[in-house]
Design a protein around this motif. Structure first.
Motif, PDB file in Angstrom:
ATOM      1  N   ASN A 101       0.831  -1.216   0.000  1.00 47.04           N
ATOM      2  CA  ASN A 101       0.000   0.000   0.000  1.00 47.04           C
ATOM      3  C   ASN A 101       0.861   1.260   0.000  1.00 47.04           C
ATOM      4  OD1 ASN A 101      -2.387  -1.359  -0.070  1.00 47.04           O
ATOM      5  ND2 ASN A 101      -2.635  -1.417   2.156  1.00 47.04           N
ATOM      6  N   LEU A 104       1.972   1.858  -3.403  1.00 53.62           N
ATOM      7  CA  LEU A 104       0.879   2.394  -4.222  1.00 53.62           C
ATOM      8  C   LEU A 104       0.692   3.885  -3.953  1.00 53.62           C
ATOM      9  CD1 LEU A 104      -1.870  -0.391  -3.984  1.00 53.62           C
ATOM     10  CD2 LEU A 104      -0.534   0.245  -5.994  1.00 53.62           C
ATOM     11  N   GLU A 105       0.676   4.233  -2.648  1.00 51.25           N
ATOM     12  CA  GLU A 105       0.444   5.645  -2.282  1.00 51.25           C
ATOM     13  C   GLU A 105       1.558   6.556  -2.777  1.00 51.25           C
ATOM     14  OE1 GLU A 105       0.063   5.261   1.937  1.00 51.25           O
ATOM     15  OE2 GLU A 105      -1.851   4.205   1.704  1.00 51.25           O
ATOM     16  N   SER A 107       3.565   5.835  -5.464  1.00 52.65           N
ATOM     17  CA  SER A 107       3.893   5.484  -6.861  1.00 52.65           C
ATOM     18  C   SER A 107       5.277   4.860  -6.994  1.00 52.65           C
ATOM     19  CB  SER A 107       3.814   6.715  -7.770  1.00 52.65           C
ATOM     20  OG  SER A 107       2.562   7.294  -7.677  1.00 52.65           O
ATOM     21  N   GLU A 112       5.344  -4.731  -7.100  1.00 49.53           N
ATOM     22  CA  GLU A 112       3.975  -5.004  -7.545  1.00 49.53           C
ATOM     23  C   GLU A 112       3.623  -6.479  -7.451  1.00 49.53           C
ATOM     24  OE1 GLU A 112       6.269  -3.289  -9.124  1.00 49.53           O
ATOM     25  OE2 GLU A 112       5.469  -1.541 -10.174  1.00 49.53           O
ATOM     26  N   THR A 192       2.174   6.015 -11.728  1.00 54.56           N
ATOM     27  CA  THR A 192       1.125   5.709 -10.740  1.00 54.56           C
ATOM     28  C   THR A 192       0.121   4.687 -11.269  1.00 54.56           C
ATOM     29  OG1 THR A 192       1.344   7.973  -9.978  1.00 54.56           O
ATOM     30  CG2 THR A 192      -0.594   6.779  -9.210  1.00 54.56           C
ATOM     31  N   ASP A 193      -0.397   4.927 -12.477  1.00 52.56           N
ATOM     32  CA  ASP A 193      -1.449   4.045 -13.004  1.00 52.56           C
ATOM     33  C   ASP A 193      -0.920   2.638 -13.291  1.00 52.56           C
ATOM     34  OD1 ASP A 193      -3.167   6.103 -12.792  1.00 52.56           O
ATOM     35  OD2 ASP A 193      -3.038   6.712 -14.903  1.00 52.56           O
ATOM     36  N   ARG A 196      -0.372   0.743  -9.994  1.00 53.10           N
ATOM     37  CA  ARG A 196      -1.657   0.325  -9.414  1.00 53.10           C
ATOM     38  C   ARG A 196      -2.289  -0.809 -10.221  1.00 53.10           C
ATOM     39  NH1 ARG A 196      -4.961   1.562  -5.558  1.00 53.10           N
ATOM     40  NH2 ARG A 196      -3.749   3.353  -4.876  1.00 53.10           N
ATOM     41  N   THR A 199      -0.410  -4.133  -9.586  1.00 58.15           N
ATOM     42  CA  THR A 199      -0.641  -4.637  -8.224  1.00 58.15           C
ATOM     43  C   THR A 199      -2.070  -5.180  -8.109  1.00 58.15           C
ATOM     44  OG1 THR A 199       0.851  -2.905  -7.440  1.00 58.15           O
ATOM     45  CG2 THR A 199      -0.488  -4.008  -5.770  1.00 58.15           C
ATOM     46  N   ASP A 200      -3.026  -4.409  -8.609  1.00 55.22           N
ATOM     47  CA  ASP A 200      -4.434  -4.823  -8.521  1.00 55.22           C
ATOM     48  C   ASP A 200      -4.684  -6.132  -9.270  1.00 55.22           C
ATOM     49  OD1 ASP A 200      -5.051  -2.732  -6.932  1.00 55.22           O
ATOM     50  OD2 ASP A 200      -6.049  -1.522  -8.473  1.00 55.22           O
TER      51      ASP A 200
END
Ligand SMILES: Cc1cc2nc3c(=O)[nH]c(=O)nc-3n(C[C@H](O)[C@H](O)[C@H](O)COP(=O)(O)OP(=O)(O)OC[C@H]3O[C@@H](n4cnc5c(N)ncnc54)[C@H](O)[C@@H]3O)c2cc1C
Length: 316
Positions: A101, A104-105, A107, A112, A192-193, A196, A199-200
């Motif tokens: 996390n 992620l926060e 970047s 990942e 950033t994208d 995320r 990871t997602d």
């Protein structure tokens, strides 16, 4: 500082296990040293068995006996995440998900692959946890640990940690008697994208493929190096070899093809969602799980002449 009779099933993802006779929580290295000094005095007249020490992380890779553990269980709750020039320094008691996390926060890219990986940083380092082609070792710069006997701290770079497949110096080398305190990770600013999304993807994959609704301890067996498998057997698994982190035949594929998925012993079952998981469907005992492990090993040996090696740790 030392507590008595703490129920270990409440500290394991399998929800199995009796009491730790003694239990020590430590929020930082000073508490850890203080607790260990107290333990030395307390245990002076104990037998060798009662003097044993076990370090508990998130309890996500363990099968703990109903008889519990006769000695001291240490639970490092050393939790902090600090940004540094080369990446981040993370406490061994932090959940891997907290660091994911944080990445992620901020970047930060490089971690990942660990999206959705349960357990703590300490546990991930000791067993060099890995998934989706990544391994903990890939981003380690330095690990700090505490020697249980001398109470001296040590710092090792990645090479000195001697990482291998689900292995490190802390699991099978001279660091066996040490508690991992923290680690310096190399992660660098990324998009950033992209960070995320990747990871997602991993988190979603786990939600789809893992039996997360039932108590389990992740993969029971290590994947099998192809060089250990007979050529005629490998032929039966064509198209299933993966590189993770070297050519392996996934234990899940072998178990699925063997026809033992769903097999139950007592309250333990070979998962129908992920064949390399055993799930506790009806309050399985540690013995149920052990018997099922032996059953699976025998079946696979008989059918394919493959020796399945447990990935989980037995605590007794
Ligand atoms: C649903 C699920 C999915 C999983 N997926 C994966 C996966 O994809 N890849 C993978 O590799 N694993 C996976 N696992 C297994 C497990 O999550 C990892 O092995 C994890 O790294 C274990 O960390 P832990 O903190 O829970 O360690 P624990 O289970 O508490 O302990 C494991 C070992 O590490 C030692 N240890 C823990 N903390 C320290 C410390 N600070 N110092 C020294 N030794 C320590 C313990 O003594 C023990 O020997 C999965 C488990 C589950 C339940």
């Amino acid at each position: 500082m030392i507590q008595r009779d703490i129920l270990l099933k409440e500290h394991t993802s399998f929800r199995i296990g009796g009491n730790a006779r003694y239990f020590l929580r430590a929020a930082d290295i000073e508490e850890l040293k203080k607790g260990l000094k107290e333990w030395k005095e307390l245990s002076a007249s104990f037998s060798d068995d009662e003097k044993r020490i076990f370090v508990l992380g998130g309890g996500t890779n363990l099968l703990v006996s109903e008889n519990g553990f006769p000695g001291l269980v240490i639970h490092p709750e050393i939790k902090f995440i600090e940004r540094s020039n080369s990446g981040a320094k993370v406490g061994a008691g932090d959940a891997v998900s907290s660091f994911v996390n944080f990445c992620l926060e901020n970047s930060l890219s490089g971690f990942e692959w660990a999206g959705g990986l349960p357990g703590t940083i300490g546990g991930a380092i000791r067993g060099n946890a890995g998934a989706f082609g990544g391994e903990t070792k890939d981003s380690i710069i330095e690990v700090e640990s505490l020697d249980i006997d001398s109470l001296k701290t040590k710092r090792r770079n990645a090479a000195q940690c001697k990482f291998g497949y689900r292995d490190s110096v802390f699991k099978s080398g001279e660091g066996l008697n040490e508690i991992i305190i923290s680690a310096q990770f190399s992660v660098e600013t990324g998009d950033t994208d992209t960070v995320r999304a990747e990871t997602d993807d991993h988190i979603e994959y786990r939600k789809d493929r893992h039996p997360l609704h039932l108590p389990n301890a992740g993969s029971i067996f290590k994947n099998v190096a192809v060089e250990k498998i007979r050529a005629d057997v490998l032929k039966q698994f064509e198209g299933h070899i993966k590189n993770d982190p070297f050519p392996v035949l996934p234990a899940a594929k072998i178990i699925a093809q063997s026809g033992i998925v769903g097999h139950k012993i007592g309250g333990a079952q070979v998962s129908e969602t992920h064949p390399n998981f055993i799930v506790s469907v009806e309050e399985a005992t540690a013995q149920d799980v052990k018997d099922l492990i032996v059953f699976e090993q025998q079946e696979i040996k008989e059918k394919y002449n493959i020796d399945l090696e447990p990935e989980i740790m037995f605590v007794e």
